[in-house]
Design an enzyme around this catalytic site. Structure first.
Site, PDB file in Angstrom:
ATOM      1  CG  ASP A 108      -1.779   7.630   0.157  1.00  0.00           C
ATOM      2  OD1 ASP A 108      -0.649   7.626  -0.370  1.00  0.00           O
ATOM      3  OD2 ASP A 108      -2.779   8.174  -0.363  1.00  0.00           O
ATOM      4  CG  ASP A 136      -1.753   1.175   1.398  1.00  0.00           C
ATOM      5  OD1 ASP A 136      -2.377   1.593   0.411  1.00  0.00           O
ATOM      6  OD2 ASP A 136      -1.799   1.732   2.517  1.00  0.00           O
ATOM      7  CG  ASP A 164      -2.616   2.257   6.482  1.00  0.00           C
ATOM      8  OD1 ASP A 164      -2.735   1.926   5.279  1.00  0.00           O
ATOM      9  OD2 ASP A 164      -3.074   3.309   6.952  1.00  0.00           O
TER      10      ASP A 164
END
Length: 358
Positions: free
Chosen positions: A12, A10, A131
């Site tokens: 961001d 990922d 996240d």
């Protein structure tokens, strides 16, 4: 031919910090997640993973998120990562809004068909690093593993250790005519415990090992308590020692040794050596017959059973007046000693022994 494993990474919140408005559309907003350079660079250098960036950029190219505000920051991020030896083999950017319900948007997998439909890739041996829950769901949809930063203390340092040196988890089932015991451990956990032995004070002591050792620990013991407490405590010590030994694997990179702990009126010392030779030195006296439902005569017996099964040296000493504090201090000192001794250095994955074996 060995199949290629992939890290689906990922952007961001994983590579760069995500601001409150969830758009990194200016240079001022560009902040890297702590540890990403050194650890992702080390993974890139040491491991054979293919690096694939997978990111949702809601409405990229629309008036709410113009491309001219995205690409300059994105290119600077890539340049900074490349300066540390981190390059991506592929970048997959989905531009849909959540309400579009696009199968290409994470956690959908349509954008990844060139990997999932290709037998050259080992998807089961691959990871999604992110996240959010959507990253975990993406991993489930792909049929691979997930590493979620920020969950249960997961950092880039821990992620690198897991990827380079492997997980240290184990399960042991010990069943006899006297006891039925299940023990699970994760030596690199966050201190979560699930303890049930039928003896409240014993449960409390075992919880100290998980909490203060940062070990995820499950212990479920059904013992013949209608006889007495002996078999329950002894066999739990054996199963716990076997499980920790199993989770340690080849012991490469561990500190091996480990602690002195004061608790109120008491001073409790537990020195440990994962040297492969079991031995117990016990220097602690108790003057009560029981603490809770646990006979004090079983304290030493527990640690002897544990040290024999884990194949460790244990040197235990306790001074003080309060019997509860003394034994709790011993268990806490054991936990801290374990935490120190099983700590692993991924930059020095060798056996801490001149003999070449532990």
């Amino acid at each position: 031919m060995e199949k290629q494993r992939i890290l689906f990474i990922d952007r961001d919140g994983t590579l760069i910090e995500e601001p409150a408005d969830e758009q990194i559309d200016s240079f001022e907003k560009l902040r890297f997640v702590p540890g990403v350079f050194s650890n992702l660079g080390y993974i890139h250098k040491r491991m054979g993973f293919r690096f694939v960036m997978v990111t949702n950029q809601d409405g990229l190219g629309t008036s709410s998120f113009p491309e001219e505000t995205f690409w300059p920051v994105h290119r600077l991020m890539l340049q900074a990562l490349e300066s540390e030896g981190i390059t991506f083999d592929d970048q997959l950017i989905d531009r849909h809004f959540p309400e579009d319900n696009s199968p290409e948007r994470k956690p959908g997998t349509a954008m990844l068909k060139k990997y999932t439909d290709n037998p050259a890739y080992d998807i089961a041996g691959s990871y999604v690093i992110g996240d959010r829950e959507s990253d975990e769901q993406l991993a489930k949809n792909l049929g691979c593993k997930a590493i979620i930063l920020g969950r249960d203390g997961m950092t880039w340092e821990k992620a690198a250790e897991l990827l380079i040196a492997g997980e240290r988890t184990a399960e042991v089932r010990r069943t006899t005519k006297e006891t039925d015991i299940l023990v699970r451990v994760n030596l690199d956990g966050s201190g979560k415990t699930d303890i049930d032995t039928g003896l409240g004070f014993f449960d409390h002591m075992l919880e100290q090992i998980g909490k203060h050792g940062m070990i995820d620990l499950t212990v479920h013991t059904k013992g013949d308590l209608w006889v007495d407490e002996h078999h329950t405590i002894e066999d739990t010590g054996i199963a716990l020692g076997e499980c920790i030994l199993k989770a340690l694997g080849d012991k490469r990179g561990i500190e091996r040794y480990g602690f002195c702990l004061p608790m109120d009126d008491c001073l409790c010392q537990v020195a440990i050596d994962f040297g492969g030779r079991p031995w117990l030195v016990w220097d602690a006296e108790f003057h009560r017959e029981k603490i809770g439902e646990m006979p004090t005569e079983m304290f030493m017996h527990f640690f002897k059973s544990f040290s024999d099964a884990a194949r460790i040296n244990l040197n235990i000493k306790a001074e003080g007046e309060n019997e509860h504090h003394k034994i709790e201090g011993i268990f806490k000192a054991l936990a801290r000693s374990l935490k120190m001794a099983v700590r692993r250095d991924i930059h020095h994955l060798v056996l801490p022994s001149t003999k070449g074996t532990l």
